[in-house]
Design an enzyme around this catalytic site. Structure first.
Site, mmCIF file in Angstrom:
data_model
loop_
_atom_site.group_PDB
_atom_site.id
_atom_site.type_symbol
_atom_site.label_atom_id
_atom_site.label_comp_id
_atom_site.label_asym_id
_atom_site.label_seq_id
_atom_site.Cartn_x
_atom_site.Cartn_y
_atom_site.Cartn_z
ATOM 1 N N PRO A 13 105.629 -131.941 -49.997
ATOM 2 C CA PRO A 13 106.268 -132.316 -51.270
ATOM 3 C C PRO A 13 107.676 -132.138 -51.433
ATOM 4 C CG PRO A 13 104.837 -130.281 -51.517
ATOM 5 C CD PRO A 13 104.765 -130.932 -49.936
ATOM 6 N N ASN A 14 108.125 -133.124 -52.004
ATOM 7 C CA ASN A 14 109.647 -133.097 -52.564
ATOM 8 C C ASN A 14 110.587 -133.221 -51.461
ATOM 9 O OD1 ASN A 14 108.706 -132.674 -55.443
ATOM 10 N ND2 ASN A 14 108.118 -130.677 -54.639
ATOM 11 N N ARG A 21 118.362 -132.933 -53.802
ATOM 12 C CA ARG A 21 117.647 -131.938 -54.346
ATOM 13 C C ARG A 21 118.083 -130.550 -54.144
ATOM 14 N NH1 ARG A 21 112.205 -129.194 -51.426
ATOM 15 N NH2 ARG A 21 111.559 -128.019 -53.342
ATOM 16 N N TYR A 26 119.111 -126.627 -50.023
ATOM 17 C CA TYR A 26 118.658 -127.478 -49.205
ATOM 18 C C TYR A 26 119.955 -128.315 -48.440
ATOM 19 C CZ TYR A 26 114.331 -126.133 -51.337
ATOM 20 O OH TYR A 26 113.424 -125.367 -51.756
ATOM 21 N N ASN A 76 106.897 -128.742 -41.921
ATOM 22 C CA ASN A 76 107.725 -128.149 -43.037
ATOM 23 C C ASN A 76 106.584 -128.398 -44.318
ATOM 24 O OD1 ASN A 76 108.786 -127.574 -45.173
ATOM 25 N ND2 ASN A 76 110.957 -128.371 -44.459
ATOM 26 N N ALA A 79 106.085 -126.627 -50.555
ATOM 27 C CA ALA A 79 105.343 -125.840 -51.446
ATOM 28 C C ALA A 79 103.827 -125.408 -51.038
ATOM 29 C CB ALA A 79 105.148 -126.245 -52.938
ATOM 30 N N GLU A 100 106.020 -123.749 -37.658
ATOM 31 C CA GLU A 100 106.078 -123.946 -39.163
ATOM 32 C C GLU A 100 107.772 -123.866 -39.532
ATOM 33 O OE1 GLU A 100 105.561 -120.971 -42.971
ATOM 34 O OE2 GLU A 100 104.228 -120.611 -41.465
ATOM 35 N N HIS A 102 110.955 -124.119 -42.336
ATOM 36 C CA HIS A 102 111.662 -124.305 -43.605
ATOM 37 C C HIS A 102 113.111 -124.105 -43.613
ATOM 38 C CE1 HIS A 102 108.003 -123.145 -45.088
ATOM 39 N NE2 HIS A 102 107.673 -122.163 -44.349
ATOM 40 N N ARG A 109 114.289 -115.549 -50.523
ATOM 41 C CA ARG A 109 113.892 -116.178 -51.985
ATOM 42 C C ARG A 109 113.071 -115.399 -52.764
ATOM 43 N NH1 ARG A 109 113.624 -122.594 -51.105
ATOM 44 N NH2 ARG A 109 113.725 -122.349 -53.255
HETATM 45 C C1 DHK Z 1 110.884 -126.238 -49.024
HETATM 46 C C2 DHK Z 1 110.246 -126.298 -50.156
HETATM 47 O O1 DHK Z 1 110.113 -127.325 -50.859
HETATM 48 C C3 DHK Z 1 109.956 -125.120 -50.664
HETATM 49 O O2 DHK Z 1 108.697 -125.127 -51.506
HETATM 50 C C4 DHK Z 1 109.613 -124.167 -49.639
HETATM 51 C C5 DHK Z 1 110.951 -125.223 -48.234
HETATM 52 C C6 DHK Z 1 110.998 -124.055 -48.848
HETATM 53 C C7 DHK Z 1 112.090 -125.417 -47.223
HETATM 54 O O3 DHK Z 1 113.044 -124.354 -47.088
HETATM 55 O O4 DHK Z 1 112.266 -126.235 -46.524
HETATM 56 O O5 DHK Z 1 109.630 -122.905 -50.368
#
Ligand code: DHK
Length: 150
Positions: A13-14, A21, A26, A76, A79, A100, A102, A109
């Site tokens: 998500p997102n 974002r 990021y 990835n 959340a 996995e 990130h 964090r």
């Molecule tokens: C991306 C997200 O959306 C967060 O919810 C994670 C992750 C971290 C990232 O660092 O790619 O915590």
């Protein structure tokens, strides 16, 4: 020579909002640019590169990777990493290597980002390398595939 098995690169998500974002966390790279880097890094290996904001769909793509006899999964989960037992249960059924991934260093964090369900099945975890870490993950999973690491 038999076609190489596909590599599934799944995003939660997102992550479709990457580029705009929270760039301080990021960065400014978009998911489209990341996809291009991953396909270049994968070379001849077919890549299924996907993103969804839906937990159900993410789980169904893991099932598809199982049914397609995928060589490996880079995920990835965003959340869902910290909330989804269902995603963990799906990943437990996948017989190959799982990385996995990130973009940010989740361990640096807030505590809500410290306990990962996915890490209970992942072969390896990569965090904090930024968007540029994705092609590195592609090279890393090729080594795990080569070594039959699960
Ligand atoms: C991306 C997200 O959306 C967060 O919810 C994670 C992750 C971290 C990232 O660092 O790619 O915590």
């Amino acid at each position: 020579m038999r076609d190489p098995k596909p590599l599934f690169i799944l995003n939660g998500p997102n992550l479709n909002r990457l580029g705009k974002r929270e760039p301080e966390i990021y960065g400014y790279t978009t998911l489209g640019e990341i996809e291009t880097w991953c396909r270049q890094a994968a070379g001849k290996r077919p890549v299924q590169f996907r993103q969804t904001n839906s937990e159900e769909r993410l789980i169904e793509w893991v099932h598809e990777a199982i049914d397609e006899d995928a060589a490996g999964i880079i995920i990835n989960p965003a959340a869902f990493t910290f909330t989804s037992l269902a995603l963990l249960d799906a990943l437990k059924m996948f017989p190959g290597p799982i990385i996995e991934f990130h973009i940010s260093n989740v361990h640096r964090r807030e505590p809500i980002y410290h306990r990962s369900y996915v890490s209970m099945r992942a072969t390896a975890v990569m965090a904090g390398l930024g968007a540029a870490g994705y092609p590195t993950a592609v090279h890393a999973i090729e080594a795990l595939i080569e070594q039959n690491k699960v």
